[in-house]
Design an enzyme around this catalytic site. Sequence first.
Site, PDB file in Angstrom:
ATOM      1  N   ASN A  93      47.830 -21.809 103.074  1.00 35.64           N
ATOM      2  CA  ASN A  93      46.486 -21.283 102.875  1.00 35.64           C
ATOM      3  C   ASN A  93      46.135 -20.138 103.816  1.00 35.64           C
ATOM      4  O   ASN A  93      45.276 -19.324 103.485  1.00 35.64           O
ATOM      5  CB  ASN A  93      45.478 -22.432 103.075  1.00 35.64           C
ATOM      6  CG  ASN A  93      44.082 -21.934 103.297  1.00 35.64           C
ATOM      7  OD1 ASN A  93      43.394 -21.522 102.368  1.00 35.64           O
ATOM      8  ND2 ASN A  93      43.633 -21.949 104.554  1.00 35.64           N
ATOM      9  N   TYR A 159      45.592  -6.319 100.686  1.00 33.45           N
ATOM     10  CA  TYR A 159      45.184  -7.673 100.307  1.00 33.45           C
ATOM     11  C   TYR A 159      45.577  -7.965  98.859  1.00 33.45           C
ATOM     12  O   TYR A 159      46.189  -8.995  98.563  1.00 33.45           O
ATOM     13  CB  TYR A 159      43.679  -7.822 100.486  1.00 33.45           C
ATOM     14  CG  TYR A 159      43.145  -9.181 100.096  1.00 33.45           C
ATOM     15  CD1 TYR A 159      43.211 -10.250 100.978  1.00 33.45           C
ATOM     16  CD2 TYR A 159      42.568  -9.394  98.845  1.00 33.45           C
ATOM     17  CE1 TYR A 159      42.723 -11.506 100.628  1.00 33.45           C
ATOM     18  CE2 TYR A 159      42.073 -10.630  98.483  1.00 33.45           C
ATOM     19  CZ  TYR A 159      42.155 -11.689  99.382  1.00 33.45           C
ATOM     20  OH  TYR A 159      41.673 -12.922  99.013  1.00 33.45           O
ATOM     21  N   LYS A 163      48.421 -10.760  97.536  1.00 32.74           N
ATOM     22  CA  LYS A 163      48.089 -11.887  96.680  1.00 32.74           C
ATOM     23  C   LYS A 163      48.849 -11.837  95.361  1.00 32.74           C
ATOM     24  O   LYS A 163      49.250 -12.890  94.822  1.00 32.74           O
ATOM     25  CB  LYS A 163      46.581 -11.928  96.432  1.00 32.74           C
ATOM     26  CG  LYS A 163      45.763 -12.180  97.702  1.00 32.74           C
ATOM     27  CD  LYS A 163      46.175 -13.473  98.407  1.00 32.74           C
ATOM     28  CE  LYS A 163      45.312 -13.770  99.611  1.00 32.74           C
ATOM     29  NZ  LYS A 163      45.679 -15.040 100.292  1.00 32.74           N
ATOM     30  N   ILE A 192      34.129 -17.672  97.807  1.00 31.59           N
ATOM     31  CA  ILE A 192      33.681 -18.805  98.616  1.00 31.59           C
ATOM     32  C   ILE A 192      32.929 -18.223  99.807  1.00 31.59           C
ATOM     33  O   ILE A 192      33.480 -17.407 100.555  1.00 31.59           O
ATOM     34  CB  ILE A 192      34.869 -19.650  99.107  1.00 31.59           C
ATOM     35  CG1 ILE A 192      35.773 -20.040  97.923  1.00 31.59           C
ATOM     36  CG2 ILE A 192      34.369 -20.885  99.853  1.00 31.59           C
ATOM     37  CD1 ILE A 192      35.106 -20.873  96.856  1.00 31.59           C
TER      38      ILE A 192
END
Length: 250
Positions: A93, A159, A163, A192
Amino acid sequence: MNHDDQFAGRTALVTGAGSGIGSDIARLLAARGADVTLVSRQEAPLRELADEITGAGGKALVVAGDVSDPHTAEHAVAETVRHFGALHLAVNNAGTSGVHHDVPDLPEEEWDKTISVNLSGVFYGLKHQLPAIKAAGGGAVVNISSVFADRGLSHRAAYSASKHGVRGLTRAAAADWAQHGIRINELQPGVIPVPRQQGNPEEVAKIAERIPARRLGTGEEVAKAVAFLLSDEASYVTGAHLAVDGGFLI
């Protein structure tokens, strides 16, 4: 369904467990019976979470280290097996959002840093986790990516690339290790909230307008999806990607 002993007798390793989604994942797995190894750069928040888990009757091991260093993964797995006897489950994670730049203005060192944490960190984890899980008789891994494994995030080239890379790495590893009784899946969290956003209702509302569910997600919702992918309920699921995003990718 009673999940209290869902992972009883199993050991799970969670990276990036010191805060945010990672801590929610570790907390839930421990609540459902897993012995948990907590990995993150900063030791203090790991100790605090470990105290919380043990105070609730669970078992937790703290391993401080940077996932971009290949020795961290090796050490974390070795310590897990030494302390708990085996490794059955892993959640990769740990991640960083990188800096906000268009491609020509992105410093090379920032590109390297983001890729080393978000993609190489997952690779290093798998490299040492998979043999240990195989030795334990099989298990499951969840690699945390992002909804931006499906889309490009403006001014976040490193980023987005990292991913997307997690998706390819997950699929390749899943194809190789299914025969050994190890399932490897990718989970894509949506938006989130971080503490900064939680204190800014206007910012939260603006972001939520772009999400079909009209709200931001929670770390607990992501954790529950991770638990499903790690559980025997997902026994025929491998190489898959699951978005927990309130419909963001629709």
